[in-house]
Motif scaffolding. Sequence first.
Motif, PDB file in Angstrom:
ATOM      1  N   LEU A 184       0.835  -1.203   0.000  1.00  0.00           N
ATOM      2  CA  LEU A 184       0.000   0.000   0.000  1.00  0.00           C
ATOM      3  C   LEU A 184       0.871   1.254   0.000  1.00  0.00           C
ATOM      4  CD1 LEU A 184      -2.965   1.063   0.255  1.00  0.00           C
ATOM      5  CD2 LEU A 184      -2.554   1.188   2.728  1.00  0.00           C
ATOM      6  N   CYS A 185       0.863   1.954  -1.132  1.00  0.00           N
ATOM      7  CA  CYS A 185       1.656   3.169  -1.291  1.00  0.00           C
ATOM      8  C   CYS A 185       0.749   4.300  -1.757  1.00  0.00           C
ATOM      9  CB  CYS A 185       2.761   2.978  -2.313  1.00  0.00           C
ATOM     10  SG  CYS A 185       3.990   1.750  -1.866  1.00  0.00           S
ATOM     11  N   GLU A 186       0.951   5.463  -1.210  1.00  0.00           N
ATOM     12  CA  GLU A 186       0.131   6.617  -1.568  1.00  0.00           C
ATOM     13  C   GLU A 186       0.744   7.340  -2.762  1.00  0.00           C
ATOM     14  OE1 GLU A 186      -2.064  10.434   0.538  1.00  0.00           O
ATOM     15  OE2 GLU A 186      -0.402   9.442   1.560  1.00  0.00           O
ATOM     16  N   ASP A 215       9.844   6.848   0.037  1.00  0.00           N
ATOM     17  CA  ASP A 215      10.341   5.617   0.659  1.00  0.00           C
ATOM     18  C   ASP A 215      10.841   4.643  -0.401  1.00  0.00           C
ATOM     19  OD1 ASP A 215       9.514   6.545   3.225  1.00  0.00           O
ATOM     20  OD2 ASP A 215       7.487   5.799   2.835  1.00  0.00           O
ATOM     21  N   ILE A 216      10.082   4.537  -1.483  1.00  0.00           N
ATOM     22  CA  ILE A 216      10.485   3.642  -2.579  1.00  0.00           C
ATOM     23  C   ILE A 216      11.736   4.168  -3.272  1.00  0.00           C
ATOM     24  CG2 ILE A 216       9.761   2.637  -4.778  1.00  0.00           C
ATOM     25  CD1 ILE A 216       8.349   1.513  -2.245  1.00  0.00           C
ATOM     26  N   ALA A 217      11.816   5.480  -3.445  1.00  0.00           N
ATOM     27  CA  ALA A 217      13.007   6.068  -4.062  1.00  0.00           C
ATOM     28  C   ALA A 217      14.250   5.800  -3.217  1.00  0.00           C
ATOM     29  CB  ALA A 217      12.802   7.571  -4.247  1.00  0.00           C
ATOM     30  N   THR A 219      14.682   3.325  -1.230  1.00  0.00           N
ATOM     31  CA  THR A 219      14.990   1.897  -1.343  1.00  0.00           C
ATOM     32  C   THR A 219      15.711   1.616  -2.661  1.00  0.00           C
ATOM     33  OG1 THR A 219      13.029   1.364  -0.037  1.00  0.00           O
ATOM     34  CG2 THR A 219      13.997  -0.414  -1.327  1.00  0.00           C
ATOM     35  N   CYS A 220      15.252   2.226  -3.748  1.00  0.00           N
ATOM     36  CA  CYS A 220      15.928   2.045  -5.039  1.00  0.00           C
ATOM     37  C   CYS A 220      17.370   2.533  -4.963  1.00  0.00           C
ATOM     38  CB  CYS A 220      15.180   2.798  -6.140  1.00  0.00           C
ATOM     39  SG  CYS A 220      13.620   2.054  -6.650  1.00  0.00           S
ATOM     40  N   PHE A 221      17.570   3.656  -4.296  1.00  0.00           N
ATOM     41  CA  PHE A 221      18.927   4.198  -4.160  1.00  0.00           C
ATOM     42  C   PHE A 221      19.811   3.227  -3.365  1.00  0.00           C
ATOM     43  CE2 PHE A 221      22.207   6.978  -2.350  1.00  0.00           C
ATOM     44  CZ  PHE A 221      22.627   7.632  -3.496  1.00  0.00           C
ATOM     45  N   TRP A 222      19.256   2.668  -2.314  1.00  0.00           N
ATOM     46  CA  TRP A 222      19.996   1.690  -1.513  1.00  0.00           C
ATOM     47  C   TRP A 222      20.347   0.457  -2.342  1.00  0.00           C
ATOM     48  CZ3 TRP A 222      18.342  -3.283   0.112  1.00  0.00           C
ATOM     49  CH2 TRP A 222      19.184  -3.912   1.035  1.00  0.00           C
ATOM     50  N   LEU A 223      19.372  -0.039  -3.102  1.00  0.00           N
ATOM     51  CA  LEU A 223      19.602  -1.225  -3.920  1.00  0.00           C
ATOM     52  C   LEU A 223      20.739  -1.008  -4.911  1.00  0.00           C
ATOM     53  CD1 LEU A 223      15.884  -2.182  -4.707  1.00  0.00           C
ATOM     54  CD2 LEU A 223      17.501  -3.571  -3.388  1.00  0.00           C
ATOM     55  N   MET A 224      20.751   0.150  -5.550  1.00  0.00           N
ATOM     56  CA  MET A 224      21.732   0.405  -6.599  1.00  0.00           C
ATOM     57  C   MET A 224      23.099   0.788  -6.059  1.00  0.00           C
ATOM     58  SD  MET A 224      19.746   2.105  -9.784  1.00  0.00           S
ATOM     59  CE  MET A 224      18.535   1.122 -10.695  1.00  0.00           C
ATOM     60  N   GLU A 236       9.912  -7.164  -0.791  1.00  0.00           N
ATOM     61  CA  GLU A 236       8.554  -6.686  -0.525  1.00  0.00           C
ATOM     62  C   GLU A 236       8.598  -5.568   0.508  1.00  0.00           C
ATOM     63  OE1 GLU A 236       5.487 -10.473  -1.102  1.00  0.00           O
ATOM     64  OE2 GLU A 236       5.766  -9.551   0.854  1.00  0.00           O
ATOM     65  N   ILE A 237       7.814  -4.530   0.266  1.00  0.00           N
ATOM     66  CA  ILE A 237       7.725  -3.411   1.203  1.00  0.00           C
ATOM     67  C   ILE A 237       6.252  -3.094   1.440  1.00  0.00           C
ATOM     68  CG2 ILE A 237       8.232  -0.983   1.616  1.00  0.00           C
ATOM     69  CD1 ILE A 237      10.699  -1.250  -0.050  1.00  0.00           C
TER      70      ILE A 237
END
Length: 252
Positions: A184-186, A215-217, A219-224, A236-237
């Motif tokens: 669930l993301c707004e 929050d998703i951004a 996470t993407c930065f952390w992943l990369m 999953e988040i």
Amino acid sequence: MDSTLFITGATSGFGEACARRFAAAGWKLVVTGRRQDRLQALAGELSTTTSVLPLAVDVRDRQAMQESIDGLPAEFATLRGLINNAGLALGINPAQQCSLDEWDTMVDTNVKGLMYTTRMLLPRLIAHGAGASIVNIGSVAGNWPYPGGNVYGGTKAFVRQFSLGLRCDLVGTGVRVTDLEPGLCESEFTLVRFGGDQARYAATYAGADPVQPEDIAETCFWLMNQPPHININNLEIMPVSQTWSGFAIHRQ
């Protein structure tokens, strides 16, 4: 080597938030989207921080995508990252009441658009080598069914399996692949799903403290930015407020 990131669906939600996060860290950006006015405004804003190339193109249009990617200038030619964010859900009706046109749109965007973009950019990511990353935006809907999820959930199940298949094919290239699966993301995503119904949109998030695009951004930065030898396969988040329901049982 410069860090250049290609983001699809950058005109709102996760894509826009990712563009801002990576620009703040000095990554060069290729941002795509269908709404040219929003795309130009975003590029104009972020170009004060980093190099930004806006491409007004629909991921569903295979020829237009190929022409846009073939025409990338040398400054943006070698990519360190790809975020396949462009995607949508339309409606939440049971399958027997759904529009086939809406089903087509979801498949064309969430599946075929992701396929086109990935295949066309793989040589550029492989040219970068170790540390290059693909983040495909999936969904918990690809893992956990719910009423009205039907084709949308099916498209996100494809994203998960496609991501795993890419991992197999890219072994030895140094290119990493992650299926990032938000709950669930707004974001504007939900407003589109509800056909612009603001009241229904607001009710979806009322009191839930949902995940935010930022929050998703992050996470993407952390992943990369993990060490080059690390690959996060699936992630999953969900907000703490969201969990799974029990099985439905119809009683006579």
